[in-house]
Write a protein that holds these residues in place. Structure first.
Motif, short mmCIF file in Angstrom:
data_model
loop_
_atom_site.label_atom_id
_atom_site.label_comp_id
_atom_site.label_asym_id
_atom_site.label_seq_id
_atom_site.Cartn_x
_atom_site.Cartn_y
_atom_site.Cartn_z
N ALA A 16 9.54 -15.23 137.44
CA ALA A 16 8.18 -15.62 137.76
C ALA A 16 7.59 -16.46 136.64
CB ALA A 16 7.31 -14.37 137.99
N ARG A 28 1.57 -17.71 138.85
CA ARG A 28 1.71 -19.08 139.33
C ARG A 28 2.82 -19.23 140.36
NH1 ARG A 28 0.16 -23.13 135.83
NH2 ARG A 28 0.80 -24.50 137.55
N ALA A 29 3.96 -18.58 140.14
CA ALA A 29 5.08 -18.69 141.08
C ALA A 29 6.00 -17.49 140.87
CB ALA A 29 5.84 -19.98 140.87
N GLN A 30 6.67 -17.08 141.95
CA GLN A 30 7.57 -15.93 141.83
C GLN A 30 8.70 -16.03 142.84
OE1 GLN A 30 5.83 -11.92 141.66
NE2 GLN A 30 7.44 -11.18 143.02
N ARG A 31 9.90 -15.61 142.42
CA ARG A 31 11.04 -15.44 143.30
C ARG A 31 11.63 -14.06 143.05
NH1 ARG A 31 9.04 -19.41 144.67
NH2 ARG A 31 9.93 -21.42 145.34
N GLN A 46 16.72 -18.87 140.50
CA GLN A 46 15.32 -18.48 140.70
C GLN A 46 14.43 -19.04 139.58
OE1 GLN A 46 15.90 -14.33 143.26
NE2 GLN A 46 15.21 -14.21 141.15
N VAL A 50 11.13 -21.45 140.38
CA VAL A 50 9.73 -21.25 140.01
C VAL A 50 9.21 -22.40 139.15
CG1 VAL A 50 9.79 -18.74 140.28
CG2 VAL A 50 10.34 -19.74 138.04
N GLU A 53 8.47 -25.21 141.53
CA GLU A 53 7.29 -24.97 142.37
C GLU A 53 5.99 -25.41 141.71
OE1 GLU A 53 4.98 -21.15 144.36
OE2 GLU A 53 7.18 -21.13 144.24
N VAL A 54 5.91 -25.26 140.40
CA VAL A 54 4.67 -25.64 139.70
C VAL A 54 4.82 -26.99 138.99
CG1 VAL A 54 4.04 -23.23 139.41
CG2 VAL A 54 5.25 -24.41 137.57
N THR A 185 3.70 -9.95 136.79
CA THR A 185 2.38 -10.19 136.21
C THR A 185 1.97 -9.04 135.30
OG1 THR A 185 1.76 -11.46 138.18
CG2 THR A 185 -0.02 -10.74 136.74
#
Length: 225
Positions: A16, A28-31, A46, A50, A53-54, A185
């Motif tokens: 993440a 912000r992003a997670q797998r 992964q 992530v 993704e951002v 998180t």
């Protein structure tokens, strides 16, 4: 500050990205993929996912947070080696957090809670957290019956985590649905003060809690002609 969070202490392989600011920690992003046999194959892709993704690059990372376990030897090692290697290459600190804290800390809501993950061999890794989310017992590895007895002695009123669900009848406690696996998180939040102060990185010592299944031979075998 953009921070990468990794955890491979359970069957859930997690990567993440979170943003750590003076005001808090934002996801912000997670797998996450649940597969107890594919930690090595899943984690690196992964991480790439992530970041993509951002729209970030590894060089944009300010720190890395990783779950230290407890967990099975092979899977846990994947996350720790990945975190240590990336931190060294990028020149950023890596901070370790007990993986059970990523389950028990966010689940605590005013009363003691038991966090448990599956340790195989009909055992669980477990820890107890007070109403404020502070760990007051563990981490340890025991049979579910032993962990349940310890939890009752500490006044626990609920259980959380995949191990708690797997042995729900033994624990005989109300089950919290989430987090079932370490929450990235929450792991980052527990390391946030170290991140903000740019504290030196941790040695990332794994919490195996027991010996691996494989052992070295203790005697030489005779050689037959």
């Amino acid at each position: 500050m953009l921070v990468l969070v990794l955890d491979s202490s359970t069957p859930a392989v997690t990567a993440a990205l979170v943003e750590v600011t003076a005001d808090g920690v934002t996801a912000r992003a997670q797998r996450r993929t649940v597969d107890a046999r594919a930690h090595g194959e899943l984690l690196a892709p992964q991480v790439d996912a992530v970041l993509a993704e951002v729209g970030a690059r590894p060089a944009d990372l300010a720190a890395i947070v990783v779950g230290l376990g407890p967990g099975p030897f092979t899977g846990l090692r994947v996350g720790l080696v990945t975190a240590a290697t990336m931190a060294q290459v990028l020149g950023v600190p890596a901070y370790g957090v007990c993986s059970l804290d990523g389950i028990g800390h966010p689940a605590a809501a005013g009363e003691p809670v038991l966090a448990a993950s599956d340790a195989r061999r009909r055992e669980v890794y477990w820890a107890v957290y007070d109403g404020a989310g502070q760990r007051i017992a563990g981490p340890d590895v025991d049979t579910p019956a032993v962990a349940a007895r310890r939890a009752r002695d500490l006044g626990v009123t609920a259980a959380v985590g995949d191990g708690a669900h797997r042995y729900a009848e033994v624990f005989d406690l109300p089950l919290l649905a989430e987090p079932r696996y370490p929450d990235p998180t929450a792991l980052a939040a527990l390391a946030a003060e170290r991140i903000r102060s740019a504290a030196p990185g941790d040695p990332l010592t794994p919490l195996y809690l027991r010996r691996p299944d494989a052992v070295a031979a203790t005697a030489r075998k005779p050689v037959l002609p």
